[in-house]
Design an enzyme around this catalytic site. Sequence first.
Site, PDB file in Angstrom:
ATOM      1  N   ARG A   1     -15.297  -5.439   0.673  1.00  0.00           N
ATOM      2  CA  ARG A   1     -14.511  -5.034   1.849  1.00  0.00           C
ATOM      3  C   ARG A   1     -13.748  -3.713   1.600  1.00  0.00           C
ATOM      4  NH1 ARG A   1      -8.847  -3.947   3.031  1.00  0.00           N
ATOM      5  NH2 ARG A   1      -8.535  -4.351   5.227  1.00  0.00           N
TER       6      ARG A   1
ATOM      7  N   THR B   1       0.862  -1.188   0.000  1.00  0.00           N
ATOM      8  CA  THR B   1       0.000   0.000   0.000  1.00  0.00           C
ATOM      9  C   THR B   1       0.892   1.229   0.000  1.00  0.00           C
ATOM     10  OG1 THR B   1      -1.907  -1.003   1.034  1.00  0.00           O
ATOM     11  CG2 THR B   1      -1.547   1.317   1.557  1.00  0.00           C
TER      12      THR B   1
ATOM     13  N   ASP C   1      -8.874   0.667   5.923  1.00  0.00           N
ATOM     14  CA  ASP C   1      -8.718   1.975   6.579  1.00  0.00           C
ATOM     15  C   ASP C   1      -8.264   3.072   5.620  1.00  0.00           C
ATOM     16  OD1 ASP C   1      -6.255   0.461   6.374  1.00  0.00           O
ATOM     17  OD2 ASP C   1      -5.304   2.086   7.484  1.00  0.00           O
TER      18      ASP C   1
ATOM     19  N   THR D   1      -0.475   2.303   6.980  1.00  0.00           N
ATOM     20  CA  THR D   1      -0.466   1.042   6.234  1.00  0.00           C
ATOM     21  C   THR D   1      -0.406  -0.120   7.217  1.00  0.00           C
ATOM     22  OG1 THR D   1       0.729  -0.355   4.674  1.00  0.00           O
ATOM     23  CG2 THR D   1       2.057   1.230   5.921  1.00  0.00           C
TER      24      THR D   1
HETATM   25  N1  ASP Z   1      -4.311  -0.894   5.138  1.00  0.00           N
HETATM   26  C1  ASP Z   1      -4.600  -1.556   3.902  1.00  0.00           C
HETATM   27  C2  ASP Z   1      -5.950  -2.209   3.999  1.00  0.00           C
HETATM   28  O1  ASP Z   1      -6.257  -2.780   5.009  1.00  0.00           O
HETATM   29  C3  ASP Z   1      -3.576  -2.614   3.531  1.00  0.00           C
HETATM   30  C4  ASP Z   1      -2.125  -2.214   3.622  1.00  0.00           C
HETATM   31  O2  ASP Z   1      -1.782  -1.193   4.209  1.00  0.00           O
HETATM   32  O3  ASP Z   1      -1.284  -2.943   3.052  1.00  0.00           O
HETATM   33  O4  ASP Z   1      -6.661  -2.199   3.014  1.00  0.00           O
END
Ligand code: ASP
Length: 321
Positions: free
Chosen positions: A213, A185, A216, A236
């Site tokens: 889904r 991310t 955050d 992240t």
């Molecule tokens: N926070 C992101 C999510 O849950 C995933 C990530 O940060 O890799 O969609």
Amino acid sequence: MQQPITLIIHGGAGNIYPGMMTEQQEKDYTAGLKYALDKGYDVLKNGGVATDAVIAAIAAMEDNPLFNAGRGAVFTKKGLHEMDACIMEGKELNAGAVAGVRNIKNPIVLANEVMLHSGHVFLSGSGASDFALQQGLESAPDSYFFNKERYEQWIEIRDSNFYQLDHKADNLKGVAPNPDHKFGTVGAAACDVNGNIAAGTSTGGMTNKRFGRIGDSPVVGAGTYANNATCGISCTGHGEYFLRAVVAHDISCLIEYKGFSLAEACDFVIKDKLKKMGGEGGLIAVNAKGEAHFSFNSTGMNRAMRSSDGRELIAYYGEGI
Ligand code: ASP
């Protein structure tokens, strides 16, 4: 003295440790982070605004299949790419966000369009796509988002009801182990020459995610937040925990109401509160003085920063600054 300018970016947190990447992989990530840093920092150096720097840095990572955003977005249970993004600016507290968007080349640009021209803050799914079309944004066919590694990651778990962070999180309930430790991310936070700050985040979310889904990343106050009076944050990690802990706004509140420093607030929320809940991940932060901070409770985080006070860093492992 002139107001310092600062740009800080991340390309995902997770089980990232020395020796995990081949020399070539590390070179590729370093090149990808440096390119994004250059793109965003050039905007600030030329007197541009923090939001434009954030967009430039994030769009550069969205165009790079190494990262789980834009072109490199992970596969959903149905084999699609549903992307989330958010941008916020700290002067007027304006924000724009999109969730579950498909076939949009740069979701962060769409989030910015939402902020500037929709009269709304948060658009989702096909409605967000209609708005993108109306605004003349660049779209891309499914083939543009196809990535062999991500496809193989998805094939391994598509017949299960597991979903998977784009990085290893095998201690988490319902989350499948990720043997090849992918992550990615992306996010950026900037302080411009006028002391205005902005933050943004963009992601494909979790491999094999179902039921629309949303994590955050696109949620104002959870994965992304900016307020000139406190901080600009991009998170992240395992989104469900960051949502429940309202991480980015919680940090802002600690600064605003409790007088915490930027570093104290970030470290308390990430290394104490979130960790106690079982949430894995990290964040990047800036404030209007141009100070920057990284914080993570995972083994590593892909990260980089540059500031007019001469600080520059590209790192993956170990402690934050
Ligand atoms: N926070 C992101 C999510 O849950 C995933 C990530 O940060 O890799 O969609």
